[in-house]
Design a protein around this motif. Structure first.
Motif, PDB file in Angstrom:
ATOM      1  N   UNK A 320       0.857  -1.181   0.000  1.00 36.84           N
ATOM      2  CA  UNK A 320       0.000   0.000   0.000  1.00 36.84           C
ATOM      3  C   UNK A 320       0.888   1.223   0.000  1.00 36.84           C
ATOM      4  N   UNK A 321       0.472   2.213  -0.763  1.00 43.68           N
ATOM      5  CA  UNK A 321       1.263   3.438  -0.779  1.00 43.68           C
ATOM      6  C   UNK A 321       0.520   4.466   0.059  1.00 43.68           C
ATOM      7  N   UNK A 322       1.205   4.995   1.046  1.00 45.67           N
ATOM      8  CA  UNK A 322       0.567   5.962   1.943  1.00 45.67           C
ATOM      9  C   UNK A 322       1.315   7.273   1.905  1.00 45.67           C
ATOM     10  N   UNK A 323       0.526   8.366   1.892  1.00 41.57           N
ATOM     11  CA  UNK A 323       1.178   9.661   1.893  1.00 41.57           C
ATOM     12  C   UNK A 323       1.863   9.873   3.246  1.00 41.57           C
ATOM     13  N   UNK A 324       3.049  10.435   3.217  1.00 39.81           N
ATOM     14  CA  UNK A 324       3.764  10.678   4.470  1.00 39.81           C
ATOM     15  C   UNK A 324       3.143  11.878   5.183  1.00 39.81           C
ATOM     16  N   UNK A 325       3.150  11.836   6.506  1.00 41.25           N
ATOM     17  CA  UNK A 325       2.762  13.043   7.237  1.00 41.25           C
ATOM     18  C   UNK A 325       4.016  13.634   7.866  1.00 41.25           C
ATOM     19  N   UNK A 326       3.885  14.865   8.344  1.00 40.74           N
ATOM     20  CA  UNK A 326       5.065  15.591   8.799  1.00 40.74           C
ATOM     21  C   UNK A 326       5.655  14.992  10.067  1.00 40.74           C
ATOM     22  N   UNK A 327       4.807  14.411  10.925  1.00 39.47           N
ATOM     23  CA  UNK A 327       5.287  13.988  12.234  1.00 39.47           C
ATOM     24  C   UNK A 327       5.670  12.525  12.303  1.00 39.47           C
ATOM     25  N   UNK A 328       5.205  11.741  11.358  1.00 36.80           N
ATOM     26  CA  UNK A 328       5.484  10.313  11.417  1.00 36.80           C
ATOM     27  C   UNK A 328       4.563   9.598  12.388  1.00 36.80           C
ATOM     28  N   UNK A 329       3.484  10.287  12.874  1.00 40.31           N
ATOM     29  CA  UNK A 329       2.561   9.697  13.842  1.00 40.31           C
ATOM     30  C   UNK A 329       1.774   8.543  13.238  1.00 40.31           C
ATOM     31  N   UNK A 330       1.553   8.598  11.897  1.00 38.06           N
ATOM     32  CA  UNK A 330       0.716   7.593  11.259  1.00 38.06           C
ATOM     33  C   UNK A 330       1.423   6.294  10.947  1.00 38.06           C
ATOM     34  N   UNK A 331       2.699   6.165  11.291  1.00 39.17           N
ATOM     35  CA  UNK A 331       3.435   4.954  10.940  1.00 39.17           C
ATOM     36  C   UNK A 331       2.845   3.752  11.682  1.00 39.17           C
ATOM     37  N   UNK A 332       2.567   2.710  10.914  1.00 36.60           N
ATOM     38  CA  UNK A 332       1.942   1.522  11.498  1.00 36.60           C
ATOM     39  C   UNK A 332       3.006   0.603  12.071  1.00 36.60           C
ATOM     40  N   UNK A 333       2.719   0.071  13.240  1.00 37.27           N
ATOM     41  CA  UNK A 333       3.682  -0.821  13.881  1.00 37.27           C
ATOM     42  C   UNK A 333       3.686  -2.157  13.156  1.00 37.27           C
ATOM     43  N   UNK A 334       4.869  -2.728  13.001  1.00 36.79           N
ATOM     44  CA  UNK A 334       4.990  -4.026  12.354  1.00 36.79           C
ATOM     45  C   UNK A 334       4.250  -5.073  13.167  1.00 36.79           C
ATOM     46  N   UNK A 335       3.540  -5.928  12.505  1.00 35.61           N
ATOM     47  CA  UNK A 335       2.840  -6.996  13.201  1.00 35.61           C
ATOM     48  C   UNK A 335       1.428  -6.650  13.621  1.00 35.61           C
ATOM     49  N   UNK A 336       1.047  -5.371  13.502  1.00 34.92           N
ATOM     50  CA  UNK A 336      -0.315  -5.020  13.912  1.00 34.92           C
ATOM     51  C   UNK A 336      -1.316  -5.518  12.881  1.00 34.92           C
ATOM     52  N   UNK A 337      -2.529  -5.775  13.324  1.00 32.56           N
ATOM     53  CA  UNK A 337      -3.567  -6.309  12.452  1.00 32.56           C
ATOM     54  C   UNK A 337      -4.426  -5.153  11.964  1.00 32.56           C
ATOM     55  N   UNK A 338      -4.672  -5.132  10.659  1.00 34.62           N
ATOM     56  CA  UNK A 338      -5.457  -4.033  10.083  1.00 34.62           C
ATOM     57  C   UNK A 338      -6.475  -4.595   9.108  1.00 34.62           C
ATOM     58  N   UNK A 339      -7.334  -3.705   8.585  1.00 35.95           N
ATOM     59  CA  UNK A 339      -8.282  -4.089   7.550  1.00 35.95           C
ATOM     60  C   UNK A 339      -7.961  -3.311   6.283  1.00 35.95           C
ATOM     61  N   UNK A 340      -7.950  -4.036   5.170  1.00 37.76           N
ATOM     62  CA  UNK A 340      -7.572  -3.400   3.905  1.00 37.76           C
ATOM     63  C   UNK A 340      -8.784  -3.301   2.991  1.00 37.76           C
ATOM     64  N   UNK A 341      -8.941  -2.119   2.373  1.00 37.36           N
ATOM     65  CA  UNK A 341      -9.990  -1.984   1.354  1.00 37.36           C
ATOM     66  C   UNK A 341      -9.403  -1.275   0.135  1.00 37.36           C
ATOM     67  N   UNK A 342     -10.163  -1.278  -0.949  1.00 34.29           N
ATOM     68  CA  UNK A 342      -9.647  -0.689  -2.187  1.00 34.29           C
ATOM     69  C   UNK A 342     -10.544   0.433  -2.654  1.00 34.29           C
ATOM     70  N   UNK A 343      -9.967   1.463  -3.249  1.00 40.94           N
ATOM     71  CA  UNK A 343     -10.725   2.622  -3.730  1.00 40.94           C
ATOM     72  C   UNK A 343     -11.743   2.179  -4.773  1.00 40.94           C
ATOM     73  N   UNK A 344     -12.844   2.938  -4.875  1.00 36.17           N
ATOM     74  CA  UNK A 344     -13.909   2.587  -5.822  1.00 36.17           C
ATOM     75  C   UNK A 344     -13.377   2.489  -7.253  1.00 36.17           C
ATOM     76  N   UNK A 345     -13.750   1.449  -7.922  1.00 43.83           N
ATOM     77  CA  UNK A 345     -13.398   1.297  -9.342  1.00 43.83           C
ATOM     78  C   UNK A 345     -11.938   0.996  -9.589  1.00 43.83           C
ATOM     79  N   UNK A 346     -11.177   0.687  -8.527  1.00 39.09           N
ATOM     80  CA  UNK A 346      -9.737   0.494  -8.722  1.00 39.09           C
ATOM     81  C   UNK A 346      -9.379  -0.966  -8.945  1.00 39.09           C
ATOM     82  N   UNK A 347     -10.351  -1.867  -8.754  1.00 39.07           N
ATOM     83  CA  UNK A 347     -10.032  -3.289  -8.874  1.00 39.07           C
ATOM     84  C   UNK A 347     -10.229  -3.753 -10.321  1.00 39.07           C
ATOM     85  N   UNK A 348      -9.159  -4.259 -10.912  1.00 38.37           N
ATOM     86  CA  UNK A 348      -9.200  -4.738 -12.293  1.00 38.37           C
ATOM     87  C   UNK A 348      -9.142  -6.254 -12.330  1.00 38.37           C
ATOM     88  N   UNK A 349      -9.984  -6.845 -13.170  1.00 42.25           N
ATOM     89  CA  UNK A 349      -9.895  -8.289 -13.347  1.00 42.25           C
ATOM     90  C   UNK A 349      -9.020  -8.551 -14.581  1.00 42.25           C
TER      91      UNK A 349
END
Ligand SMILES: Nc1ncnc2c1ncn2[C@@H]1O[C@H](COP(=O)(O)OP(=O)(O)OP(=O)(O)O)[C@@H](O)[C@H]1O
Ligand SMILES: [Mg+2]
Lengths: 352, 302
Positions: A320-349
């Motif tokens: 996943x590509x995430x925009x960086x923020x100035x403080x680095x507060x949004x950095x996800x810890x390794x090993x944490x469990x998350x939910x992933x979704x995809x932007x509308x119309x972005x899934x190609x078969x």
């Protein structure tokens, strides 16, 4: 509609017998007048071969090449109103910049006064007036490149062929030349057929792109279409970065491992297929609520954004590509469990 | 420039001179020595049985182009000498031109082969050098003389009724010299063509040049150094040729070389021979200067 250049079921086989190499296999392509068309593909896929057939240096083994609707397959290069910017520049070392640029017109038998005027104009177009009396060896790589361009433009060809003209330049100069080339093409309205294996170059400059692989033309379309609607795995993989996820498709819904259901185009083929999602379309949120469960892996910081590596429930690795923020507060810890979704119309078969 | 650099540069200059000293000494004695002797001899009086008498005399130099009437002592142009000069220059120029016309396609052919074929062909080109010039020239004599291979073949085939008279004519000398000097034209041309970037051919062809224009506007100007080198290598020895005109031209079709030899032999006029040698050298030097200048000038204005 009459196209500037057309290739009709063009095949090219080099050599014969057990040494035969099929460089192009039934390639059909139609390039519009005034278009900036890019041939994109990995090394050895036949880009140069196609270009050389349009220029007239090779004759097709079968099929035809048409210019403005007329078959020119057997016309020699010096009779085709098509000029080439060679990858190696191939400037005449014994002639000055001015004479190099005027060469085509001189061979066409134009009067000296007319040649001088045109050369002056073209040199100013590529901003080389000050170098007119130098020899090619006295120029930098970027300047030589522009002389090669000016030399090919001076005879006012109907089609300009450019075989990886920027590949010898450093990154900064390459970006500059990309802008310049595009400006020139818009200004002159000449059909450009541009060869590159740099996908970013292709995306930024082209009106349309033809993606090639192993002698085949896989997909032709505008950059957005090629990027967002790749027809197969090769194109999706070659252009930009892509996540491939196995899925079962039925009635406009793709079901992926773990049971998550994603909306796809209703006319998508059904059955077991691969779906493709660009990293920038991957959203990371909380677990549950129909999202695909995933485990966070490594995050790689790239400046403007970071690449977050994730592992889906069935072990599929995605990015996943995430925009960086100035403080680095949004950095996800390794090993944490998350939910992933995809932007509308972005899934190609993908079909294969 | 810093002191250290300065010193390094000086040391380098000195060692360069030292290293080339043996060659320089050799050149000084082997080249200028004989030349000085020739120059001195050309201003002396001929001895009765050859050799020279150490007495100053300008006669040899006057005799190179003027001949003195034995009866009334008046001078007139030495027609015989001028004819020999003219024939020598003509034949040498013709040989140079013809070796170029034949040598260029040959060199091009060799340069465009694969590495292996190329090595073989170059080897074949140099084979004649292994045989003595005299023997090769006599072999040509055997081919073109009246009862030789060529005439016998043509006669028996009924192409001609009587033998072609080639031997002991200017044509024979020309054939012989072309044969002898051809490799000297091919080798420098090959070296130049080998360095030629073949991609330029496509560039020119793409820019509407015809085949002839590609040759004239791109290939020839770029391989010109090879053409100049080949022409010099052929023209100079051709002008001084001795063996070939002697064996194929007979006694009457002399070239400068034979004429000079005559003075040191039967003519017993060493000063005249010496004067002629120096004159030949001057002609060659001046001709070369003009040639090289003209060739480089036409380069700079395309
Ligand atoms: N003259 C030739 N003789 C034999 N095979 C050739 C010749 N020219 C090209 N090929 C082969 O044809 C195929 C296509 O070559 P081509 O030069 O068109 O590729 P390309 O897409 O331009 O590659 P690159 O990006 O490396 O320039 C390659 O497999 C190549 O080896
Ligand atoms: Mg190529």
């Amino acid at each position: 509609m009459v196209y500037a250049i057309e290739a009709r079921s063009t095949r090219k086989v080099y050599g014969s017998g057990s040494f035969a190499v099929t460089a192009l296999d039934n390639v059909s392509i139609a390039i519009r007048k005034g278009e900036f068309f890019t041939l994109l593909g990995p090394s050895g896929c036949g880009k140069t071969t196609l270009l050389r057939m349009i220029a007239g240096f090779e004759t097709p083994t079968s099929g035809q090449i048409l210019l403005n609707g007329q078959d020119i397959s057997t016309q020699p290069p010096n009779q085709r109103p098509i000029n080439t910017v060679f990858q190696s520049y191939a400037l005449f070392p014994h002639l000055s910049v001015r004479e190099n640029v005027g060469f085509g017109l001189k061979m066409k038998g134009r009067p000296d006064a007319q040649i001088a005027g045109t050369v002056e104009r073209v040199l100013s177009l590529v901003k080389l007036e000050a170098m007119a009396d130098r020899k090619p060896q006295q120029l930098s790589g970027g300047q030589q490149q522009r002389v090669a361009l000016a030399r090919a433009l001076a005879p006012e060809p109907e089609v300009l062929l450019l075989d990886e003209p920027l590949s010898a330049l450093d990154l900064k100069l390459r970006k500059e030349m990309q802008v310049e080339l595009k400006r020139l093409q818009l200004e002159l309205g000449i059909t450009f057929i541009f060869v590159t294996h740099d996908q970013e170059e292709a995306l930024t400059m082209s009106d349309r792109i033809g993606v090639m692989s192993a002698g085949h033309l896989l997909q032709v379309g505008p950059p957005r279409e090629i990027y967002n609607r790749p027809v197969n795995r090769f194109v999706a993989d070659f252009i930009g970065e892509t996540n491939f996820i196995p899925a079962t498709i039925a009635g406009g819904v793709a079901t992926v491992a773990g049971g998550a259901r994603l909306a796809v185009a209703t006319d998508a083929p059904t059955g077991d297929h691969t779906i493709a999602v660009r990293p920038e379309h991957v959203r990371i949120g909380a677990e549950g609520d129909g999202a695909l469960p995933a485990t966070v892996g490594e995050s790689v910081y790239f400046g403007t954004d970071s690449h977050v590596h994730l592992t889906l429930a069935d072990g599929t690795a995605i990015v996943a590509r995430q925009q960086s923020d100035a403080t680095g507060a949004g950095v996800l810890a390794e090993g944490s469990r998350v939910g992933v979704s995809f932007a509308d119309g972005s899934v190609q078969v993908l079909e294969d | 420039m810093s002191k250290a650099e300065d010193k390094a540069a000086r040391t380098e200059t000195r060692s360069t001179w030292l290293l080339s000293a043996p060659a320089l000494v050799l050149l000084l004695f082997a080249a200028s020595g004989p030349l000085i002797i020739m120059l001195v001899y050309s201003f002396l009086t001929p001895g009765k049985y050859g050799n020279v008498i150490w007495e100053f005399s300008p006669d040899a130099w006057i005799g190179t182009i003027l001949s003195r009437d034995i009866f009334d002592g008046t001078y007139s142009l030495a027609d015989a000498h001028l004819t020999i000069f003219w024939r020598s220059v003509q034949l040498s120029l013709l040989t140079t031109l013809f070796t170029f016309l034949v040598g260029f396609p040959t060199a091009w052919f060799i340069a465009t082969r694969t590495a292996r074929t190329r090595a073989l062909l170059l080897f074949l080109i140099t084979i004649p050098f292994w045989t003595n010039l005299l023997i090769r020239t006599i072999a040509i004599n055997q081919i073109i003389r009246n009862e030789g291979l060529l005439n016998t073949a043509l006669l028996s085939l009924g192409v001609i009724d009587e033998p072609l008279v080639i031997i002991y004519t200017n044509v024979a000398v020309f054939i012989g010299m072309t044969y002898v000097y051809l490799p000297l034209m091919v080798l420098p041309l090959f070296a130049a063509i080998d360095r030629f970037d073949m991609r330029l051919l496509e560039a020119a062809y793409d820019l509407y040049a015809s085949r002839w224009q590609v040759l004239r506007r791109v290939i020839l100007p770029i391989v010109k150094p090879g053409v100049i080198a080949g022409s010099i290598l052929v023209f100079i020895p051709a002008l001084g040729a001795y063996v070939t005109p002697r064996i194929l031209g007979g006694g009457r079709n002399m070239m400068i070389g034979n004429f000079i030899e005559l003075q040191f032999g039967q003519g017993r006029n060493w000063p005249l021979g010496a004067a002629l040698s120096v004159l030949l050298l001057v002609i060659v030097t001046v001709a070369l200067m003009f040639y090289v200048r003209a060739a480089t000038r036409s380069d700079s204005n395309g």
